[in-house]
Enzyme design. Structure first.
Site, PDB file in Angstrom:
ATOM      1  N   ASP A   1     -17.913  24.408   3.461  1.00  0.00           N
ATOM      2  CA  ASP A   1     -18.106  25.819   3.815  1.00  0.00           C
ATOM      3  C   ASP A   1     -17.428  26.054   5.156  1.00  0.00           C
ATOM      4  OD1 ASP A   1     -19.039  28.406   4.261  1.00  0.00           O
ATOM      5  OD2 ASP A   1     -20.936  27.684   5.108  1.00  0.00           O
TER       6      ASP A   1
ATOM      7  N   SER B   1     -16.481  28.557   7.973  1.00  0.00           N
ATOM      8  CA  SER B   1     -16.706  29.856   8.594  1.00  0.00           C
ATOM      9  C   SER B   1     -15.832  29.966   9.840  1.00  0.00           C
ATOM     10  CB  SER B   1     -18.183  30.037   8.953  1.00  0.00           C
ATOM     11  OG  SER B   1     -18.531  29.165  10.017  1.00  0.00           O
TER      12      SER B   1
ATOM     13  N   LYS C   1     -19.042  23.285   7.536  1.00  0.00           N
ATOM     14  CA  LYS C   1     -20.057  22.348   7.057  1.00  0.00           C
ATOM     15  C   LYS C   1     -19.501  21.581   5.875  1.00  0.00           C
ATOM     16  CE  LYS C   1     -24.252  24.908   8.364  1.00  0.00           C
ATOM     17  NZ  LYS C   1     -25.462  25.572   7.818  1.00  0.00           N
TER      18      LYS C   1
ATOM     19  N   TYR D   1     -18.651  45.907  -7.672  1.00  0.00           N
ATOM     20  CA  TYR D   1     -18.101  46.178  -6.342  1.00  0.00           C
ATOM     21  C   TYR D   1     -16.674  46.663  -6.519  1.00  0.00           C
ATOM     22  CZ  TYR D   1     -17.580  45.322  -1.280  1.00  0.00           C
ATOM     23  OH  TYR D   1     -17.410  45.465   0.081  1.00  0.00           O
TER      24      TYR D   1
ATOM     25  N   ALA E   1     -15.877  34.623   0.484  1.00  0.00           N
ATOM     26  CA  ALA E   1     -16.353  33.551  -0.400  1.00  0.00           C
ATOM     27  C   ALA E   1     -17.754  33.091  -0.029  1.00  0.00           C
ATOM     28  CB  ALA E   1     -15.373  32.372  -0.346  1.00  0.00           C
ATOM     29  N   ASP E   2     -18.068  33.072   1.260  1.00  0.00           N
ATOM     30  CA  ASP E   2     -19.407  32.658   1.683  1.00  0.00           C
ATOM     31  C   ASP E   2     -20.465  33.638   1.196  1.00  0.00           C
ATOM     32  OD1 ASP E   2     -18.305  34.618   3.368  1.00  0.00           O
ATOM     33  OD2 ASP E   2     -19.380  33.895   5.131  1.00  0.00           O
TER      34      ASP E   2
ATOM     35  N   ASP F   1     -27.459  36.374   6.502  1.00  0.00           N
ATOM     36  CA  ASP F   1     -26.778  35.165   6.965  1.00  0.00           C
ATOM     37  C   ASP F   1     -26.409  35.329   8.429  1.00  0.00           C
ATOM     38  OD1 ASP F   1     -25.204  32.932   7.417  1.00  0.00           O
ATOM     39  OD2 ASP F   1     -24.093  33.098   5.547  1.00  0.00           O
TER      40      ASP F   1
ATOM     41  N   THR G   1     -21.278  33.881  12.652  1.00  0.00           N
ATOM     42  CA  THR G   1     -20.464  34.544  13.671  1.00  0.00           C
ATOM     43  C   THR G   1     -20.691  36.048  13.605  1.00  0.00           C
ATOM     44  OG1 THR G   1     -18.826  32.797  13.391  1.00  0.00           O
ATOM     45  CG2 THR G   1     -18.132  34.762  14.590  1.00  0.00           C
TER      46      THR G   1
END
Length: 248
Positions: A11, A13, A18, A93, A101-102, A122, A125
């Site tokens: 993941d 970001s 991570k 949407y 993607a997160d 979430d 940042t």
């Protein structure tokens, strides 16, 4: 013989990446590194430690994608999470290709693990709010500045305010500059999160029960004092990558 896993989950970001090995049922404890340090050699080193069938990647930093591909070269297939994959949810949407993607991983995870309708908060940042509707569809959300970004802005743009360590304030009325800043940051940020949750629920789920799941770096600090939050799951995005890996 290196231990086998189904996946290496990554993941990426804006601030941190991570990486975690996972089976189809469970995610191991992740490693967390600054995104600036993510490289092909680091990914290759992870793949030397364990044998995996597939990398499942959520990335919002396109400049790091080539490093991941290079590290995985000839070692494992790479599955890049996007809206075209099987996610276990529908997408309602206007421009699905613009969804991070997160955020898709979070929506997939919350629907599978906690049911729907649901809201994911979430704390990264940026702080993102993502909504899964009663029809198990991703319908959009909210993006606001992250807690650290807000406090760093004060430090960088003012001559006399110090850099702040973020922790629970003792009181609302600060008796020093640091206490006053900390009170404004933590209590003010909780107010921001609470107001956005109130408005999402009023617009989409009036008088309906909604699962609200918090994740990300500051989830425990902020969300543990918010009764509106159903559960805190620090590694929800990685769980979403595991779930998407199973579906694809």
């Amino acid at each position: 013989m290196a231990r086998r896993f189904d996946y290496l989950l990554i993941d990426v970001s804006n601030s941190y990446a991570k990486l975690a090995f996972a089976s189809g049922e469970r995610v191991s404890n992740p490693a967390r590194i600054p995104t600036s340090e993510l490289s092909g050699s680091l990914v290759a080193e992870f793949l030397r430690r364990r044998q995996v069938k597939k990398l499942v990647v959520s990335s919002v930093v396109p400049t790091k994608n080539s490093a991941i591909s290079k590290g995985a070269h000839n070692k494992a297939q790479v599955l890049w999470l996007d809206w075209k994959l099987k996610l276990g949810i529908a997408i309602d949407y206007p421009r699905p290709q613009s969804i991070g993607a997160d955020r898709l991983a979070n929506a997939a995870a919350v629907a599978e693990l906690y049911g729907w309708p649901a809201i994911v908060v979430d704390f990264g940042t940026a702080v993102t709010f993502d909504v899964v509707s009663e029809s198990r569809s991703y319908i959009g959300g909210v993006i606001a500045p992250g807690l650290e970004a807000m406090t760093n802005f004060l430090y960088q743009r003012t001559a006399l305010l110090p850099r702040l360590s973020l922790k629970e304030p003792h009181r609302a009325v600060g008796r020093s500059t640091v206490e006053a800043m900390r009170s404004g940051a933590i209590f003010g940020y909780r107010g921001l999160v609470r107001e956005i949750l109130v408005r999402i629920k009023a617009e989409q789920f009036s008088r309906k029960k909604v699962a609200v799941v918090a994740t990300g770096g500051y989830a425990h600090l902020i969300a543990s004092q918010l009764p509106e939050v159903t559960v805190i799951q620090p590694h929800l995005t990685l769980e979403g990558l595991r779930i998407v890996g199973n579906l694809n």
